[in-house]
Structures are given as C-alpha cells and as structure tokens.
Design an enzyme around this catalytic site. Structure first.
Site, PDB file in Angstrom:
ATOM      1  N   PRO A  10       0.788  -1.227   0.000  1.00 50.99           N
ATOM      2  CA  PRO A  10       0.000   0.000   0.000  1.00 50.99           C
ATOM      3  C   PRO A  10       0.825   1.285   0.000  1.00 50.99           C
ATOM      4  CG  PRO A  10      -0.145  -1.130   2.115  1.00 50.99           C
ATOM      5  CD  PRO A  10       0.518  -2.077   1.170  1.00 50.99           C
ATOM      6  N   ASN A  11       0.344   2.203  -0.809  1.00 50.44           N
ATOM      7  CA  ASN A  11       0.851   3.580  -0.908  1.00 50.44           C
ATOM      8  C   ASN A  11       2.188   3.705  -1.637  1.00 50.44           C
ATOM      9  OD1 ASN A  11      -1.362   4.814   0.509  1.00 50.44           O
ATOM     10  ND2 ASN A  11      -0.548   3.863   2.358  1.00 50.44           N
ATOM     11  N   ARG A  18       5.037  12.841  -2.491  1.00 53.43           N
ATOM     12  CA  ARG A  18       5.092  13.558  -1.213  1.00 53.43           C
ATOM     13  C   ARG A  18       6.169  12.938  -0.336  1.00 53.43           C
ATOM     14  NH1 ARG A  18       0.829  16.712   0.204  1.00 53.43           N
ATOM     15  NH2 ARG A  18       1.217  16.331   2.385  1.00 53.43           N
ATOM     16  N   TYR A  23      11.235   9.310   1.793  1.00 52.64           N
ATOM     17  CA  TYR A  23      11.287   8.269   0.760  1.00 52.64           C
ATOM     18  C   TYR A  23      12.010   8.686  -0.523  1.00 52.64           C
ATOM     19  CZ  TYR A  23       7.790   6.169   3.793  1.00 52.64           C
ATOM     20  OH  TYR A  23       7.141   5.643   4.879  1.00 52.64           O
ATOM     21  N   ASN A  74       8.085  -5.486  -0.383  1.00 51.57           N
ATOM     22  CA  ASN A  74       7.905  -4.311   0.472  1.00 51.57           C
ATOM     23  C   ASN A  74       6.414  -4.231   0.745  1.00 51.57           C
ATOM     24  OD1 ASN A  74       7.665  -1.895   1.782  1.00 51.57           O
ATOM     25  ND2 ASN A  74       8.981  -0.742   0.374  1.00 51.57           N
ATOM     26  N   ALA A  77       2.871  -0.484   4.951  1.00 53.94           N
ATOM     27  CA  ALA A  77       2.378  -0.462   6.332  1.00 53.94           C
ATOM     28  C   ALA A  77       1.809  -1.817   6.776  1.00 53.94           C
ATOM     29  CB  ALA A  77       1.321   0.628   6.488  1.00 53.94           C
ATOM     30  N   HIS A  80       3.601  -3.969   9.404  1.00 57.42           N
ATOM     31  CA  HIS A  80       3.478  -3.775  10.852  1.00 57.42           C
ATOM     32  C   HIS A  80       2.147  -4.256  11.415  1.00 57.42           C
ATOM     33  CE1 HIS A  80       6.790  -1.304   9.637  1.00 57.42           C
ATOM     34  NE2 HIS A  80       6.004  -0.449   9.003  1.00 57.42           N
ATOM     35  N   ASP A  87       1.007 -15.267   7.420  1.00 60.27           N
ATOM     36  CA  ASP A  87       0.524 -16.632   7.176  1.00 60.27           C
ATOM     37  C   ASP A  87       0.642 -17.010   5.702  1.00 60.27           C
ATOM     38  OD1 ASP A  87      -0.051 -16.841   9.853  1.00 60.27           O
ATOM     39  OD2 ASP A  87      -2.216 -16.609   9.626  1.00 60.27           O
ATOM     40  N   GLU A  98      12.475  -9.324   2.632  1.00 59.06           N
ATOM     41  CA  GLU A  98      11.713  -8.128   3.021  1.00 59.06           C
ATOM     42  C   GLU A  98      12.576  -6.893   2.763  1.00 59.06           C
ATOM     43  OE1 GLU A  98      10.708  -8.205   7.165  1.00 59.06           O
ATOM     44  OE2 GLU A  98       9.858  -6.183   7.132  1.00 59.06           O
ATOM     45  N   HIS A 100      12.632  -2.448   2.784  1.00 57.24           N
ATOM     46  CA  HIS A 100      12.019  -1.150   3.083  1.00 57.24           C
ATOM     47  C   HIS A 100      12.956  -0.052   2.612  1.00 57.24           C
ATOM     48  CE1 HIS A 100       8.864  -2.984   5.360  1.00 57.24           C
ATOM     49  NE2 HIS A 100       9.781  -3.763   5.927  1.00 57.24           N
ATOM     50  N   LEU A 101      12.376   0.962   2.027  1.00 58.56           N
ATOM     51  CA  LEU A 101      13.170   2.105   1.584  1.00 58.56           C
ATOM     52  C   LEU A 101      13.801   2.806   2.780  1.00 58.56           C
ATOM     53  CD1 LEU A 101      10.451   3.330  -0.883  1.00 58.56           C
ATOM     54  CD2 LEU A 101      12.772   2.714  -1.589  1.00 58.56           C
ATOM     55  N   SER A 102      13.000   3.028   3.804  1.00 62.27           N
ATOM     56  CA  SER A 102      13.468   3.741   4.997  1.00 62.27           C
ATOM     57  C   SER A 102      13.971   2.734   6.024  1.00 62.27           C
ATOM     58  CB  SER A 102      12.320   4.564   5.577  1.00 62.27           C
ATOM     59  OG  SER A 102      11.259   3.721   5.983  1.00 62.27           O
ATOM     60  N   ARG A 107      12.659   4.787  13.014  1.00 58.96           N
ATOM     61  CA  ARG A 107      11.461   5.631  12.894  1.00 58.96           C
ATOM     62  C   ARG A 107      10.518   5.400  14.087  1.00 58.96           C
ATOM     63  NH1 ARG A 107       9.014   5.286   7.062  1.00 58.96           N
ATOM     64  NH2 ARG A 107       7.957   7.140   7.868  1.00 58.96           N
ATOM     65  N   ARG A 111       6.619   1.245  13.706  1.00 57.37           N
ATOM     66  CA  ARG A 111       7.234   0.674  12.492  1.00 57.37           C
ATOM     67  C   ARG A 111       8.347  -0.321  12.827  1.00 57.37           C
ATOM     68  NH1 ARG A 111       5.130   4.060   8.321  1.00 57.37           N
ATOM     69  NH2 ARG A 111       4.807   6.168   9.120  1.00 57.37           N
TER      70      ARG A 111
HETATM   71  O1  CA2 Z   1      10.244   2.286   4.133  1.00 52.52           O
HETATM   72  C1  CA2 Z   1       9.421   1.601   3.503  1.00 52.52           C
HETATM   73  O2  CA2 Z   1       9.658   1.103   2.400  1.00 52.52           O
HETATM   74  C2  CA2 Z   1       8.006   1.390   4.082  1.00 52.52           C
HETATM   75  O3  CA2 Z   1       7.610   0.048   3.788  1.00 52.52           O
HETATM   76  C3  CA2 Z   1       7.115   2.389   3.370  1.00 52.52           C
HETATM   77  C4  CA2 Z   1       5.679   2.417   3.891  1.00 52.52           C
HETATM   78  C5  CA2 Z   1       5.660   2.550   5.416  1.00 52.52           C
HETATM   79  O4  CA2 Z   1       4.340   2.428   5.907  1.00 52.52           O
HETATM   80  C6  CA2 Z   1       6.534   1.503   6.106  1.00 52.52           C
HETATM   81  O5  CA2 Z   1       6.531   1.725   7.503  1.00 52.52           O
HETATM   82  C7  CA2 Z   1       7.969   1.579   5.593  1.00 52.52           C
HETATM   83  C8  CA2 Z   1       4.941   3.605   3.248  1.00 52.52           C
HETATM   84  C9  CA2 Z   1       4.778   3.466   1.742  1.00 52.52           C
HETATM   85  C10 CA2 Z   1       4.790   4.772   1.005  1.00 52.52           C
HETATM   86  O6  CA2 Z   1       4.081   5.801   1.679  1.00 52.52           O
HETATM   87  C11 CA2 Z   1       4.131   7.071   1.155  1.00 52.52           C
HETATM   88  C12 CA2 Z   1       3.848   8.119   2.014  1.00 52.52           C
HETATM   89  C13 CA2 Z   1       3.891   9.399   1.568  1.00 52.52           C
HETATM   90  C14 CA2 Z   1       4.201   9.662   0.235  1.00 52.52           C
HETATM   91  C15 CA2 Z   1       4.470   8.625  -0.630  1.00 52.52           C
HETATM   92  C16 CA2 Z   1       4.430   7.337  -0.177  1.00 52.52           C
END
Ligand code: CA2
Length: 148
Positions: A10-11, A18, A23, A74, A77, A80, A87, A98, A100-102, A107, A111
């Site tokens: 997701p996302n 943003r 990121y 990846n 969210a 977490h 499963d 696994e 993660h970018l960050s 954090r 997370r």
């Molecule tokens: O660091 C990562 O790759 C994460 O998996 C990214 C997720 C975050 O919920 C994880 O804790 C760590 C978030 C995906 C992207 O979210 C955005 C938020 C704002 C702008 C663009 C993407």
C-alpha cells in the site's frame, strides 16, 4: 532462468509525490526500472506487482508458489499489521526477502515491528531504492547456495 516477483504494498504507488525527506523523489516505476535492469544483467526473470489491497498481495504470494523462485516484498504499512501476510508467506515454500526504503527501526515505534521478518529470509531497510537490488542479490546468493 530464475524468476523473482517484486511485490509492493500500500501507498508505494504514491512514491515521488510527497514526503521526499523520508522516501526520496524516485517513483515506483523508476524503482521497478532499476530492478528490471539489474535483473536483466544477472539473468533473472522478474515480474512486478503493486497493490493497495491486502487480499491481492496474499493472492500474489499464493500464485508465486507456482510461478516464482523468490519474492522481494515491500509490504508497506501491512508489514506492521498483517498476520494474514505472515501466514501467506508461511503457506508457500518460496523464499521472501523483506525490503524497506526507509530504516524502519530508526522511525516511530509502531514501524519497528515486522510481521514479515519471522517468515522472511532476511530484511533490508534504510538503503532507499538500492535496497531492492540488494534484496535481489540476496535471493541470487540464496539460489546459488541452495543449488550446491
Ligand atoms: O520504508 C518503507 O519502504 C516502508 O515500507 C514504506 C511504507 C511505510 O508504511 C513503512 O513503515 C515503511 C509507506 C509506503 C509509502 O508511503 C508514502 C507516504 C507518503 C508519500 C508517498 C508514499
């Protein structure tokens, strides 16, 4: 040729729009292009998929049991929160790395916990888009070690 599924949750389709401080400015399409290039240079066949839906990610993991030799995941969210993704991974024999970018451990506390980590080969976090290439290299090393 070994096959890897590059699965994003997701996302991650919003990358580059943003929060560049967290990121970066790279889009998911650009990350997928980097991975595609790296995979081609190392003779790995890749499929990419992004979904904002937990069930679609679970279906993709189940399909990968028959169509892939490894998964770079990846889970965003869902990392977490999702016992269901945990499963799903446990239900297939496909190795998962696994990514993660960050650096999720540097954090917010929510997370720090990963439901993916206990069923993954390992976790790569904090290296930005490069982490996907490191994850693919980890799969390649795993395949090489399993073949001996
Ligand atoms: O660091 C990562 O790759 C994460 O998996 C990214 C997720 C975050 O919920 C994880 O804790 C760590 C978030 C995906 C992207 O979210 C955005 C938020 C704002 C702008 C663009 C993407």
């Amino acid at each position: 040729m070994p096959r890897a599924l590059i699965l994003n949750g997701p996302n991650l389709n919003r990358l580059g729009q943003r929060e560049p401080g967290v990121y970066g400015r790279v889009t998911l399409a650009e990350i997928e292009a980097l991975v595609r290039d790296h995979a081609a240079r190392h003779d790995v066949d890749i499929e990419t998929l992004q979904s904002n839906h937990e069930g679609a990610l679970i279906d993709a993991i189940h399909r990968a049991a028959d169509t892939a030799d490894g998964i770079v995941l990846n889970a965003g969210a869902y990392t977490h929160t999702s016992v269901a993704l945990h499963d799903a991974i446990a239900s297939v024999a496909v190795p998962v790395v696994e990514v993660h970018l960050s650096n999720i451990h540097a954090r917010e506390a929510f997370r720090h916990r990963s439901f993916i980590a206990p069923v993954a080969l390992g976790q790569i976090a904090g290296f930005g888009p490069q982490g996907y290439l490191l994850a693919l290299d980890a799969l390649r090393a795993h395949w090489a070690a399993s073949a001996t």
